[in-house]
Motif scaffolding. Structure first.
Motif, PDB file in Angstrom:
ATOM      1  N   ARG A  32       0.892  13.380  46.926  1.00 53.82           N
ATOM      2  CA  ARG A  32       0.499  14.565  47.565  1.00 53.82           C
ATOM      3  C   ARG A  32       0.488  15.692  46.912  1.00 53.82           C
ATOM      4  NH1 ARG A  32       3.806  16.685  52.121  1.00 53.82           N
ATOM      5  NH2 ARG A  32       5.575  16.223  51.128  1.00 53.82           N
ATOM      6  N   LEU A  33       1.259  16.310  46.235  1.00 56.23           N
ATOM      7  CA  LEU A  33       1.556  16.853  45.487  1.00 56.23           C
ATOM      8  C   LEU A  33       0.644  17.160  43.993  1.00 56.23           C
ATOM      9  CD1 LEU A  33       5.348  17.770  45.484  1.00 56.23           C
ATOM     10  CD2 LEU A  33       3.817  18.538  46.460  1.00 56.23           C
ATOM     11  N   ASN A  34       0.029  16.640  43.734  1.00 54.18           N
ATOM     12  CA  ASN A  34      -0.505  16.066  43.002  1.00 54.18           C
ATOM     13  C   ASN A  34      -1.790  16.960  42.431  1.00 54.18           C
ATOM     14  OD1 ASN A  34       1.402  14.468  41.640  1.00 54.18           O
ATOM     15  ND2 ASN A  34       0.022  12.314  41.606  1.00 54.18           N
ATOM     16  N   ALA A  35      -2.235  17.313  41.209  1.00 56.37           N
ATOM     17  CA  ALA A  35      -3.460  18.053  41.650  1.00 56.37           C
ATOM     18  C   ALA A  35      -3.363  19.131  42.688  1.00 56.37           C
ATOM     19  CB  ALA A  35      -5.314  16.720  41.556  1.00 56.37           C
ATOM     20  N   PRO A  36      -3.021  19.873  42.586  1.00 54.42           N
ATOM     21  CA  PRO A  36      -2.635  21.485  43.040  1.00 54.42           C
ATOM     22  C   PRO A  36      -3.876  22.192  42.837  1.00 54.42           C
ATOM     23  CG  PRO A  36      -1.059  21.979  41.339  1.00 54.42           C
ATOM     24  CD  PRO A  36      -1.829  20.120  41.006  1.00 54.42           C
ATOM     25  N   SER A  37      -4.217  22.991  43.439  1.00 51.71           N
ATOM     26  CA  SER A  37      -5.370  24.212  43.888  1.00 51.71           C
ATOM     27  C   SER A  37      -5.443  25.184  44.424  1.00 51.71           C
ATOM     28  CB  SER A  37      -6.623  23.029  43.607  1.00 51.71           C
ATOM     29  OG  SER A  37      -6.671  22.794  45.587  1.00 51.71           O
ATOM     30  N   VAL A  38      -5.783  26.058  44.377  1.00 51.78           N
ATOM     31  CA  VAL A  38      -5.532  27.520  45.113  1.00 51.78           C
ATOM     32  C   VAL A  38      -7.055  27.862  45.101  1.00 51.78           C
ATOM     33  CG1 VAL A  38      -2.511  27.814  44.848  1.00 51.78           C
ATOM     34  CG2 VAL A  38      -4.580  28.614  43.132  1.00 51.78           C
ATOM     35  N   THR A  39      -6.883  29.146  46.262  1.00 54.08           N
ATOM     36  CA  THR A  39      -8.288  29.787  46.505  1.00 54.08           C
ATOM     37  C   THR A  39      -8.178  31.374  47.253  1.00 54.08           C
ATOM     38  OG1 THR A  39      -8.074  29.351  48.949  1.00 54.08           O
ATOM     39  CG2 THR A  39      -9.560  28.028  47.362  1.00 54.08           C
ATOM     40  N   THR A  40      -9.067  32.098  46.244  1.00 57.63           N
ATOM     41  CA  THR A  40      -8.858  33.656  46.457  1.00 57.63           C
ATOM     42  C   THR A  40     -10.768  34.788  47.010  1.00 57.63           C
ATOM     43  OG1 THR A  40      -7.295  33.642  44.487  1.00 57.63           O
ATOM     44  CG2 THR A  40      -8.969  35.610  46.043  1.00 57.63           C
ATOM     45  N   GLN A  41     -10.226  34.615  47.965  1.00 58.08           N
ATOM     46  CA  GLN A  41     -11.491  35.188  49.229  1.00 58.08           C
ATOM     47  C   GLN A  41     -11.567  36.507  48.837  1.00 58.08           C
ATOM     48  OE1 GLN A  41     -10.873  34.175  53.136  1.00 58.08           O
ATOM     49  NE2 GLN A  41     -10.768  31.785  52.975  1.00 58.08           N
ATOM     50  N   ILE A  42     -13.064  36.838  48.220  1.00 58.59           N
ATOM     51  CA  ILE A  42     -13.940  37.730  47.551  1.00 58.59           C
ATOM     52  C   ILE A  42     -14.217  38.305  49.227  1.00 58.59           C
ATOM     53  CG2 ILE A  42     -14.857  39.673  46.753  1.00 58.59           C
ATOM     54  CD1 ILE A  42     -14.514  36.910  44.515  1.00 58.59           C
ATOM     55  N   PRO A  43     -14.356  39.245  50.267  1.00 53.72           N
ATOM     56  CA  PRO A  43     -15.205  39.787  51.155  1.00 53.72           C
ATOM     57  C   PRO A  43     -16.072  40.485  50.636  1.00 53.72           C
ATOM     58  CG  PRO A  43     -13.203  40.900  51.426  1.00 53.72           C
ATOM     59  CD  PRO A  43     -12.609  40.074  50.458  1.00 53.72           C
ATOM     60  N   PHE A  44     -17.406  40.750  51.609  1.00 54.78           N
ATOM     61  CA  PHE A  44     -18.516  40.984  50.617  1.00 54.78           C
ATOM     62  C   PHE A  44     -19.521  42.316  52.324  1.00 54.78           C
ATOM     63  CE2 PHE A  44     -20.700  37.601  50.629  1.00 54.78           C
ATOM     64  CZ  PHE A  44     -21.938  37.953  51.059  1.00 54.78           C
TER      65      PHE A  44
END
Length: 138
Positions: free
Chosen positions: A126-138
């Motif tokens: 479950r904790l393998n291959a972590p990823s995160v996202t950042t959002q840019i509004p326009f």
């Protein structure tokens, strides 16, 4: 009254305490490594979002139109990524950074470490291959 033989009791007590203590130490170390990886991925995603904002935002974007020239990897070289988040390259790992080809509101920049694996099997996959996202509004 005869005294019981006490030889080996200290070794048994040592084993009873040592095994859980080692498991706890390695679990804390593994979770700390995971937390540092997530923080480094957040820094990488934020740097990619910052690059998109600097290079791709134009007058059209200010007027609420989607940017059309920004897609793919905002930081295309490994040297640029390693300057932002050097911990992600420890052990030969290579992180990925991606922004969508079609701009939607908000633009989502994703940083991932697909080859990262937890050292202790108690966590499962479950904790393998972590990823995160950042959002840019326009």
């Amino acid at each position: 009254m005869r005294r019981l033989d006490q030889r080996g009791v200290a070794a048994l007590e040592f084993c009873l305490v040592f095994v859980p203590l080692c498991l706890t130490i390695f679990a804390v170390f593994d979770l700390g490594r995971y937390a540092i990886t997530l923080q480094s991925l957040r820094m990488l995603a934020n740097a990619g979002a910052r690059t998109i904002m600097i290079n791709c935002y134009s007058n059209a974007v200010i007027q609420k139109n989607a940017p059309t020239t920004c897609s793919g990897d905002p930081l295309p070289t490994d040297t640029a990524k390693q300057a932002v988040a050097p911990f992600l390259y420890a052990g030969g790992l290579t992180p990925t950074l991606n922004a969508p080809a079609t701009a939607t509101s908000p633009i989502v920049v994703t940083a991932a470490s697909p080859n990262f694996q937890m050292m202790m099997p108690i966590w499962g996959t479950r904790l393998n291959a972590p990823s995160v996202t950042t959002q840019i509004p326009f």
